[in-house]
Structure formats: structure tokens, C-alpha cells
Scaffold this motif. Structure first.
Motif, PDB file in Angstrom:
ATOM      1  N   MET A   1       0.805  -1.199   0.000  1.00  0.00           N
ATOM      2  CA  MET A   1       0.000   0.000   0.000  1.00  0.00           C
ATOM      3  C   MET A   1       0.848   1.262   0.000  1.00  0.00           C
ATOM      4  SD  MET A   1      -3.101  -1.098  -0.121  1.00  0.00           S
ATOM      5  CE  MET A   1      -3.950   0.414   0.171  1.00  0.00           C
ATOM      6  N   SER A   2       2.141   1.107   0.183  1.00  0.00           N
ATOM      7  CA  SER A   2       3.000   2.276   0.315  1.00  0.00           C
ATOM      8  C   SER A   2       3.458   2.854  -1.024  1.00  0.00           C
ATOM      9  CB  SER A   2       4.226   1.941   1.158  1.00  0.00           C
ATOM     10  OG  SER A   2       4.984   0.920   0.542  1.00  0.00           O
ATOM     11  N   ARG A   3       3.319   2.077  -2.092  1.00  0.00           N
ATOM     12  CA  ARG A   3       3.748   2.569  -3.403  1.00  0.00           C
ATOM     13  C   ARG A   3       3.090   1.748  -4.496  1.00  0.00           C
ATOM     14  NH1 ARG A   3       8.127  -0.439  -5.848  1.00  0.00           N
ATOM     15  NH2 ARG A   3       8.862  -2.088  -4.492  1.00  0.00           N
ATOM     16  N   GLU A   4       3.223   2.230  -5.714  1.00  0.00           N
ATOM     17  CA  GLU A   4       2.718   1.477  -6.852  1.00  0.00           C
ATOM     18  C   GLU A   4       3.774   0.455  -7.277  1.00  0.00           C
ATOM     19  OE1 GLU A   4       0.867   3.883  -9.934  1.00  0.00           O
ATOM     20  OE2 GLU A   4       0.631   5.489  -8.455  1.00  0.00           O
ATOM     21  N   TRP A   5       3.318  -0.721  -7.694  1.00  0.00           N
ATOM     22  CA  TRP A   5       4.208  -1.805  -8.080  1.00  0.00           C
ATOM     23  C   TRP A   5       4.028  -2.113  -9.556  1.00  0.00           C
ATOM     24  CZ3 TRP A   5       7.287  -4.739  -4.623  1.00  0.00           C
ATOM     25  CH2 TRP A   5       7.170  -4.356  -3.284  1.00  0.00           C
ATOM     26  N   ASN A   6       5.109  -2.433 -10.218  1.00  0.00           N
ATOM     27  CA  ASN A   6       5.071  -2.850 -11.611  1.00  0.00           C
ATOM     28  C   ASN A   6       5.126  -4.376 -11.625  1.00  0.00           C
ATOM     29  OD1 ASN A   6       5.634  -3.628 -14.247  1.00  0.00           O
ATOM     30  ND2 ASN A   6       7.016  -1.927 -14.623  1.00  0.00           N
ATOM     31  N   PRO A   7       4.063  -5.038 -12.104  1.00  0.00           N
ATOM     32  CA  PRO A   7       4.036  -6.501 -12.091  1.00  0.00           C
ATOM     33  C   PRO A   7       5.130  -7.155 -12.912  1.00  0.00           C
ATOM     34  CG  PRO A   7       1.993  -5.604 -12.982  1.00  0.00           C
ATOM     35  CD  PRO A   7       2.875  -4.453 -12.664  1.00  0.00           C
ATOM     36  N   ARG A   8       5.753  -6.407 -13.805  1.00  0.00           N
ATOM     37  CA  ARG A   8       6.804  -6.980 -14.651  1.00  0.00           C
ATOM     38  C   ARG A   8       8.186  -6.876 -14.019  1.00  0.00           C
ATOM     39  NH1 ARG A   8       3.879  -4.968 -19.949  1.00  0.00           N
ATOM     40  NH2 ARG A   8       2.845  -6.922 -20.476  1.00  0.00           N
ATOM     41  N   GLU A   9       8.311  -6.193 -12.894  1.00  0.00           N
ATOM     42  CA  GLU A   9       9.617  -6.072 -12.236  1.00  0.00           C
ATOM     43  C   GLU A   9       9.929  -7.334 -11.436  1.00  0.00           C
ATOM     44  OE1 GLU A   9       9.553  -2.539  -9.852  1.00  0.00           O
ATOM     45  OE2 GLU A   9       9.658  -1.220 -11.592  1.00  0.00           O
ATOM     46  N   ALA A  64       4.748   1.635   6.804  1.00  0.00           N
ATOM     47  CA  ALA A  64       5.054   2.649   5.789  1.00  0.00           C
ATOM     48  C   ALA A  64       3.811   3.482   5.490  1.00  0.00           C
ATOM     49  CB  ALA A  64       5.548   1.969   4.518  1.00  0.00           C
ATOM     50  N   PRO A  65       3.995   4.750   5.151  1.00  0.00           N
ATOM     51  CA  PRO A  65       2.848   5.591   4.770  1.00  0.00           C
ATOM     52  C   PRO A  65       2.157   5.005   3.546  1.00  0.00           C
ATOM     53  CG  PRO A  65       4.875   6.889   4.930  1.00  0.00           C
ATOM     54  CD  PRO A  65       5.258   5.457   5.077  1.00  0.00           C
ATOM     55  N   GLU A  66       0.842   5.153   3.489  1.00  0.00           N
ATOM     56  CA  GLU A  66       0.090   4.599   2.372  1.00  0.00           C
ATOM     57  C   GLU A  66       0.049   5.560   1.191  1.00  0.00           C
ATOM     58  OE1 GLU A  66      -3.683   3.560   4.170  1.00  0.00           O
ATOM     59  OE2 GLU A  66      -2.968   1.521   4.450  1.00  0.00           O
ATOM     60  N   ASN A  67       0.079   5.003  -0.012  1.00  0.00           N
ATOM     61  CA  ASN A  67       0.011   5.730  -1.266  1.00  0.00           C
ATOM     62  C   ASN A  67      -1.457   6.048  -1.570  1.00  0.00           C
ATOM     63  OD1 ASN A  67      -0.633   5.325  -4.271  1.00  0.00           O
ATOM     64  ND2 ASN A  67       1.552   5.791  -4.313  1.00  0.00           N
ATOM     65  N   SER A  68      -1.763   7.269  -1.992  1.00  0.00           N
ATOM     66  CA  SER A  68      -3.161   7.679  -2.214  1.00  0.00           C
ATOM     67  C   SER A  68      -3.841   6.848  -3.307  1.00  0.00           C
ATOM     68  CB  SER A  68      -3.236   9.168  -2.547  1.00  0.00           C
ATOM     69  OG  SER A  68      -2.505   9.460  -3.711  1.00  0.00           O
ATOM     70  N   THR A  69      -3.115   6.469  -4.349  1.00  0.00           N
ATOM     71  CA  THR A  69      -3.696   5.625  -5.396  1.00  0.00           C
ATOM     72  C   THR A  69      -4.058   4.259  -4.833  1.00  0.00           C
ATOM     73  OG1 THR A  69      -2.403   6.767  -7.086  1.00  0.00           O
ATOM     74  CG2 THR A  69      -3.310   4.607  -7.679  1.00  0.00           C
ATOM     75  N   SER A  70      -3.174   3.695  -4.022  1.00  0.00           N
ATOM     76  CA  SER A  70      -3.438   2.385  -3.416  1.00  0.00           C
ATOM     77  C   SER A  70      -4.638   2.434  -2.481  1.00  0.00           C
ATOM     78  CB  SER A  70      -2.209   1.906  -2.646  1.00  0.00           C
ATOM     79  OG  SER A  70      -1.127   1.738  -3.512  1.00  0.00           O
ATOM     80  N   ILE A  71      -4.792   3.518  -1.751  1.00  0.00           N
ATOM     81  CA  ILE A  71      -5.929   3.669  -0.841  1.00  0.00           C
ATOM     82  C   ILE A  71      -7.236   3.658  -1.637  1.00  0.00           C
ATOM     83  CG2 ILE A  71      -7.090   5.267   0.735  1.00  0.00           C
ATOM     84  CD1 ILE A  71      -4.250   6.149   1.637  1.00  0.00           C
ATOM     85  N   ALA A  72      -7.273   4.373  -2.756  1.00  0.00           N
ATOM     86  CA  ALA A  72      -8.477   4.422  -3.589  1.00  0.00           C
ATOM     87  C   ALA A  72      -8.796   3.047  -4.174  1.00  0.00           C
ATOM     88  CB  ALA A  72      -8.308   5.453  -4.699  1.00  0.00           C
TER      89      ALA A  72
END
Length: 88
Positions: A1-9, A64-72
Motif C-alpha cells: 500500500m505504500s507505493r505502486e508496483w510494476n508486475p513486470r519487475e 510505511a505511509p500509504e500511497n493515495s492511489t493504493s488507498i483508492a
């Protein structure tokens, strides 16, 4: 929830592997470049007239602080998936 993840990484695939995710799901994430979540139960698991959910909340891990996109995205997910019925 703390950041956006790239599924291909590689890091994302390592996390999925560590969490014990199904290998077909991991491959799907990698090939389509997206994480998928089932919002409704599989039709053959539904008994007519009963309310079902497709997941249940296990807990929060880390601080970790939550990412606003993940919260939505979590809000949409939880509205669709966390019903009061039995797990389907």
C-alpha cells in the motif's frame, strides 16, 4: 500500500513468490503487466440466495505511509469483495 508496483519487475515477482501466489497468477501478472483480483466468486462456488465474498481481511503489515492511489484502489476492492457472507 505504500507505493505502486510494476508486475513486470523482478521485485514484484519475488513478492508474489514469497507470498505463495499461484504460479499461473504470477505468469498472468507478468504477461499482462497488471495485477488482477477477482471481484466476484467463481460461478460454480455460488449457492443460490446466499451472499458470498471472495476474500477476507487478514491484517495490516508494516508501518510505511500509504500511497493515495493504493488507498483508492483498496476502497473499490473492499466494497466489492469483503461481504458478510461465507468465503466462496
Amino acid at each position: 500500500m505504500s507505493r505502486e508496483w510494476n508486475p513486470r519487475e523482478d521485485e514484484s515477482q519475488t513478492v508474489l513468490e514469497t507470498l505463495g501466489c499461484d504460479h499461473l497468477f504470477q505468469h498472468l501478472c507478468m504477461s499482462q503487466g497488471t495485477f488482477r483480483a477477482r471481484l466476484e466468486p467463481k460461478p460454480w462456488r455460488v449457492v443460490a440466495g446466499q451472499i458470498h465474498r471472495v476474500c477476507h481481511y487478514l491484517g495490516t503489515f508494516g508501518t510505511a505511509p500509504e500511497n493515495s492511489t493504493s488507498i483508492a484502489i483498496r476502497a473499490i476492492h473492499d466494497t466489492w469483495c469483503l461481504g458478510n457472507g461465507s468465503l466462496a
